[in-house]
Design a protein around this motif. Structure first.
Motif, short mmCIF file in Angstrom:
data_model
loop_
_atom_site.label_atom_id
_atom_site.label_comp_id
_atom_site.label_asym_id
_atom_site.label_seq_id
_atom_site.Cartn_x
_atom_site.Cartn_y
_atom_site.Cartn_z
N ASP A 1 0.83 -1.20 0.00
CA ASP A 1 0.00 0.00 0.00
C ASP A 1 0.87 1.26 0.00
O ASP A 1 0.60 2.22 -0.73
N ARG A 2 1.92 1.26 0.80
CA ARG A 2 2.80 2.43 0.84
C ARG A 2 3.57 2.58 -0.46
O ARG A 2 3.86 3.71 -0.89
N ASP B 1 3.45 5.90 -2.79
CA ASP B 1 4.69 6.59 -3.11
C ASP B 1 4.87 6.73 -4.63
O ASP B 1 5.39 7.74 -5.10
N VAL B 2 4.45 5.73 -5.40
CA VAL B 2 4.53 5.84 -6.86
C VAL B 2 3.68 7.02 -7.34
O VAL B 2 4.10 7.82 -8.18
N ARG B 3 2.46 7.14 -6.81
CA ARG B 3 1.61 8.27 -7.19
C ARG B 3 2.28 9.60 -6.83
O ARG B 3 2.25 10.55 -7.62
N ARG B 4 2.86 9.67 -5.65
CA ARG B 4 3.53 10.90 -5.23
C ARG B 4 4.67 11.27 -6.17
O ARG B 4 4.84 12.43 -6.56
N ARG B 5 5.45 10.26 -6.55
CA ARG B 5 6.59 10.52 -7.43
C ARG B 5 6.14 10.98 -8.82
O ARG B 5 6.75 11.87 -9.41
N LEU B 6 5.10 10.35 -9.33
CA LEU B 6 4.60 10.76 -10.64
C LEU B 6 4.08 12.19 -10.60
O LEU B 6 4.35 12.99 -11.51
N VAL C 1 10.38 2.83 0.06
CA VAL C 1 9.34 2.68 1.08
C VAL C 1 9.74 1.67 2.14
O VAL C 1 10.53 0.74 1.89
N LEU C 2 9.20 1.85 3.33
CA LEU C 2 9.48 0.95 4.44
C LEU C 2 8.30 0.94 5.41
O LEU C 2 7.44 1.82 5.39
N VAL C 3 8.27 -0.09 6.24
CA VAL C 3 7.28 -0.23 7.30
C VAL C 3 8.02 -0.61 8.57
O VAL C 3 8.93 -1.45 8.53
N ARG D 1 11.52 -3.70 4.44
CA ARG D 1 11.58 -3.12 3.10
C ARG D 1 11.40 -4.21 2.06
O ARG D 1 11.39 -5.39 2.38
N TRP D 2 11.29 -3.79 0.80
CA TRP D 2 11.35 -4.74 -0.31
C TRP D 2 12.79 -5.20 -0.47
O TRP D 2 13.73 -4.52 -0.06
#
Length: 283
Positions: A16-17, A21-26, A95-97, A111-112
Motif C-alpha cells: 500500500d505504501r 509513493d509511486v503516485r507521489r513521485r509521478l 518505502v518501508l514499514v 523493506r522490499w
C-alpha cells in the motif's frame, strides 16, 4: 525466523505504501499537487504473490498508468513508460514499514528486497501484448496456489496441528514462529496464530486495483446471462425438463471410507502430540 514472519505479516501494508509513493513521485515529476493527481491520471495494478520453495514470497505486478476515467482512456502525454518505470523502481527501494517494538525481537524496519526488476510492457508490437501479460500473471497465480512452500490451505487451531501438518521442516519452523509471536501482546493486531498456515502472510495470492480490469460482479453477471441464453432453444422449439431430489451425503460405502480416514487423521494428531510431549519431558 521472526524477521521472516513479520515481513510476511506487513507485506500488504508495504505494498500500500509503495502504491502511494509511486503516485507521489509521478505527481511531483510533472509538477502536480498530489491531491490533484486523480484529475489527470489513474494508477492501476494487478499483483501476484508467489511462494517459492524456500517459503519466500516474491511479488510480481503489472502496473499501468491510465487516464483519469480508467483503462479506456489514454494517459496524459507526460505519462510515459520511462517515467512510470523510474517511479516504480525508486519507490520500491524507498518505502518501508516499521514493525511494532517487542522486547523479544526489537524494532524491525521492513523493506522490499534488493531484486527489483521493472520493465515496460508495450501493446504496439514492440513488446508483450495483452495475451502475454495475462499469461504472465496466470503463470504465477497457478504457481503460487500450488507451491508447497506456501504452508497449508486451512487454518491451524492448535500446536498439534502444526506438528502434524504435511510440510517441510523449514515451513514448520515458520509456523511455530507464527504461533510463538502470536502470543505476544505487541503483535496481537497481526493475528499471527490465525495466519500461521500461510506463514504470517495475510494477503491474497492475486489482488488488483478496482479499475485495473473488469470486476468479479460483472463476470458473474455475464456468466449468469450466458447460462440463461444457453438454456433457451435457439430454433424456436420448446424444451421441457424435470428435476427430482435424489439425495445428499455419502453413499454407505463412501461413509465407511470417510469415517476410516477421519479416524486415521485423529490418531496421527494424537501421536504427534504424544511425541511432542515426550520430547519436552526429555529436554
Amino acid at each position: 525466523m521472526a524477521k521472516h514472519v513479520l515481513w510476511y505479516a506487513h507485506a500488504s501494508k508495504l505494498w500500500d505504501r509503495f502504491v502511494i509513493d509511486v503516485r507521489r513521485r509521478l505527481a511531483s515529476a510533472v509538477g502536480l499537487v498530489q491531491t490533484h493527481f486523480a484529475k489527470h491520471a489513474r494508477l492501476s495494478f494487478a499483483r501476484v504473490a508467489e511462494y517459492q520453495k524456500r517459503a519466500a514470497v516474491h511479488v510480481h505486478a503489472v502496473v499501468r498508468l491510465d487516464g483519469p476515467n480508467g483503462p479506456h482512456e489514454a494517459p496524459p502525454a507526460w505519462g510515459t513508460a520511462e517515467l512510470l518505470t523510474g517511479a516504480v523502481s525508486a519507490s520500491a527501494r524507498r518505502v518501508l514499514v516499521r514493525a511494532p517494538y517487542s522486547p523479544a525481537v526489537g524494532e524491525l524496519v521492513l523493506r522490499w528486497g534488493a531484486q527489483v526488476d521493472a520493465r515496460p510492457l508495450r501493446a504496439d508490437g514492440d513488446g508483450p501484448d495483452d495475451d502475454a501479460v495475462a499469461a504472465y500473471v496466470a503463470k504465477y497465480v497457478t504457481k503460487g496456489a500450488s507451491e508447497t512452500g506456501a504452508g497449508v490451505d486451512h487454518a491451524l487451531s492448535t500446536w498439534g496441528d502444526i506438528e502434524s501438518a504435511p510440510v517441510s521442516g523449514h515451513v514448520r519452523t515458520l509456523m511455530r514462529t507464527c504461533w510463538h509471536l502470536g502470543s505476544l501482546a505487541e503483535y496481537a493486531p497481526l493475528r499471527l496464530r490465525d495466519w500461521a498456515h500461510t506463514l504470517g502472510y495475510r494477503g491474497h495470492i492475486l489482488t488488483k486495483s478496482r479499475a485495473y480490469s473488469t470486476t468479479y460482479a460483472a463476470l458473474r453477471a455475464d456468466r449468469a446471462a450466458h447460462q440463461r441464453n444457453s438454456a433457451e432453444p435457439q430454433d424456436g422449439t420448446a424444451a421441457e425438463a424435470t428435476w427430482r431430489y435424489v439425495g445428499s451425503g455419502y453413499t454407505p460405502g463412501a461413509a465407511q471410507l470417510a469415517a476410516g480416514i477421519a479416524e486415521d487423521l485423529a490418531l496421527n494428531r494424537e501421536f504427534a502430540r504424544e511425541a511432542m510431549s515426550d520430547q519436552r519431558w526429555g529436554e
